[in-house]
Design a protein around this motif. Structure first.
Motif, PDB file in Angstrom:
ATOM      1  N   LEU A  25       0.832  -1.378  -0.106  1.00 38.01           N
ATOM      2  CA  LEU A  25       0.032  -0.065  -0.017  1.00 38.01           C
ATOM      3  C   LEU A  25       0.967   1.056   0.264  1.00 38.01           C
ATOM      4  N   SER A  26       1.997   1.155   0.599  1.00 36.64           N
ATOM      5  CA  SER A  26       3.107   2.426   0.602  1.00 36.64           C
ATOM      6  C   SER A  26       4.398   1.812   0.750  1.00 36.64           C
ATOM      7  N   ASP A  27       5.245   2.486   0.204  1.00 37.32           N
ATOM      8  CA  ASP A  27       6.780   2.123   0.089  1.00 37.32           C
ATOM      9  C   ASP A  27       7.531   3.314   0.233  1.00 37.32           C
ATOM     10  N   VAL A  28       8.040   3.877   1.381  1.00 36.68           N
ATOM     11  CA  VAL A  28       8.731   5.320   1.539  1.00 36.68           C
ATOM     12  C   VAL A  28      10.353   5.120   2.124  1.00 36.68           C
ATOM     13  N   VAL A  29      11.136   5.382   1.370  1.00 35.10           N
ATOM     14  CA  VAL A  29      12.534   5.354   1.707  1.00 35.10           C
ATOM     15  C   VAL A  29      13.313   6.769   1.552  1.00 35.10           C
ATOM     16  N   ALA A  30      13.994   6.906   2.790  1.00 31.75           N
ATOM     17  CA  ALA A  30      14.662   8.354   2.740  1.00 31.75           C
ATOM     18  C   ALA A  30      16.204   8.008   2.625  1.00 31.75           C
ATOM     19  N   SER A  31      16.898   8.384   1.743  1.00 30.05           N
ATOM     20  CA  SER A  31      18.343   7.747   1.561  1.00 30.05           C
ATOM     21  C   SER A  31      19.078   8.823   2.171  1.00 30.05           C
ATOM     22  N   GLN A  32      20.364   8.280   2.582  1.00 29.17           N
ATOM     23  CA  GLN A  32      21.489   9.134   3.241  1.00 29.17           C
ATOM     24  C   GLN A  32      22.604   9.118   2.414  1.00 29.17           C
ATOM     25  N   ARG A  65       0.335   7.918   2.571  1.00 29.69           N
ATOM     26  CA  ARG A  65       0.318   7.165   1.117  1.00 29.69           C
ATOM     27  C   ARG A  65      -0.811   5.810   1.061  1.00 29.69           C
ATOM     28  N   ALA A  66      -0.590   5.258   2.034  1.00 30.65           N
ATOM     29  CA  ALA A  66      -1.367   3.940   2.153  1.00 30.65           C
ATOM     30  C   ALA A  66      -3.000   4.374   2.506  1.00 30.65           C
ATOM     31  N   GLY A  67      -3.292   5.635   2.673  1.00 34.41           N
ATOM     32  CA  GLY A  67      -4.595   6.096   3.085  1.00 34.41           C
ATOM     33  C   GLY A  67      -4.993   5.397   4.142  1.00 34.41           C
ATOM     34  N   CYS A  68      -4.441   5.164   5.286  1.00 32.73           N
ATOM     35  CA  CYS A  68      -4.929   4.890   6.376  1.00 32.73           C
ATOM     36  C   CYS A  68      -4.372   5.525   7.627  1.00 32.73           C
TER      37      CYS A  68
END
Length: 340
Positions: A25-32, A65-68
């Motif tokens: 439903l969502s896939d978030v990645v903050a890269s360094q 993003r998942a709407g929940c």
């Protein structure tokens, strides 16, 4: 079943919401990458500080993003190890706080089991044992995996991981970070047979790996012939692309050879690979060729899910929960920097 996955084992802050271990439903990645690039590798203290800054915004974005909302979750999954202990503690602390506040089960996940799950995010897992090569900057191991997801390590690196060797060679050549991506790109334009770098196979019958020798061989090569010269700034007695391709071919040779040897030894018909180095174009090409020749079924993750992400943590947690009988982990569990 709706699971929030949280991953902070190294230099990516990630969160994802996955339903029943399959539906992303969502896939978030903050890269360094920008933070660590000047140093040619991950600086643990900087990684931990960036995780602290990013963890809550990343979780919030994953839920949006998942709407929940957080109350819709059925469980919170988090990487317990292996990894950088300071980085792990950031994710664990966030997951514990959420699980406690929401009165939801906390599910601790082995990061390596998460990577093994990544190969099957968009396909069915085989209903028989398989060999999985987990290869990244911190890990190079072979696992015999059963259909329910439990695994046994049958080979591991005795010194540098393959991805670590890539990063160290890239730093030696002044190519930047992350080294694996840069060397792979250069190698596509080079001759893999230009230079004969050593392949460390260890004692007969061993499924373990060793990559410190090839790193040293490249260092001696550069000492003898000089560092690469930027294009248009002079000449060297070798092409940088040939050096990159020859180094990469030596690493890939060993990875593929050991993986196929394990598949033959344990008489499996399925082979998988996962981890950041599983995105390497030459490794994927060689595994496809060799598995096709031996009539083995190869399973590889999408390029996005080769590197650290939280989708694989949520998916692995779901399978673990099914396997262990829906038993939540205690809120006082601690980070474990080294796990098999």
């Amino acid at each position: 079943m709706l699971i929030l996955g949280i991953e902070t084992s190294c230099d990516e802050t990630a969160a994802a919401v996955v339903r029943s271990g399959r539906e992303i439903l969502s896939d978030v990645v903050a890269s360094q990458i920008a933070v660590h690039s000047p140093y040619g590798g991950v600086v643990p203290e900087l990684a931990s500080r960036k995780h602290v800054e990013a963890i809550l915004p990343v979780i919030r974005e994953a839920l949006d993003r998942a709407g929940c909302c957080a109350g819709d979750l059925d469980a919170v999954a988090v990487t317990q190890g292996p990894g950088l202990v300071g980085a792990l503690l950031v994710g664990l602390s966030a997951a514990k706080g959420l699980a406690y506040a929401l009165d939801k089960p906390l599910l601790a996940v082995n990061h390596l089991e998460g990577h093994m799950e990544a190969a099957f995010l968009d396909k069915e897992r085989p209903e028989e044992p398989f060999i999985c090569l987990v290869v990244s900057g911190g890990h190079t191991s072979l696992y015999l995996v059963t259909p329910d997801g439990s695994s046994r390590c049958v080979g591991s690196t005795r010194d540098d991981a393959a991805g670590e060797a890539y990063d160290k060679v890239a730093k030696l050549l002044g190519l930047g970070y992350p080294g694996g991506v840069i060397i792979d790109r250069l190698a596509r334009r080079g001759n893999p047979a230009a230079f004969d770098f050593p392949r460390s196979r260890l004692e007969k019958g061993s499924l373990d790996f060793s990559f410190s020798g090839i790193k040293t061989a490249v260092a001696y090569f550069v000492k003898r012939y000089g560092p690469p010269v930027p294009e248009g700034k002079g000449e060297t007695p070798y092409r940088l692309e040939d050096l990159a391709a020859s180094f990469q071919e030596a690493v890939v040779d060993v990875l593929v050879e050991k993986t196929l040897e394990a598949a033959e030894r344990y008489r499996v018909r399925h082979v998988a690979t996962a981890g950041g180095v599983a995105a390497n174009s030459r490794l994927r090409e060689r595994l496809e060729e060799e598995c096709a020749y031996r009539r083995l079924q190869l399973h590889v993750p999408s390029i996005r899910h080769c590197t650290d992400n939280a989708v694989m943590i949520a998916a692995a947690a779901y399978r673990l929960w099914l396997r262990e009988g829906f038993t939540p982990d205690p809120l006082d569990l601690d980070a474990v920097s080294r796990m098999l």
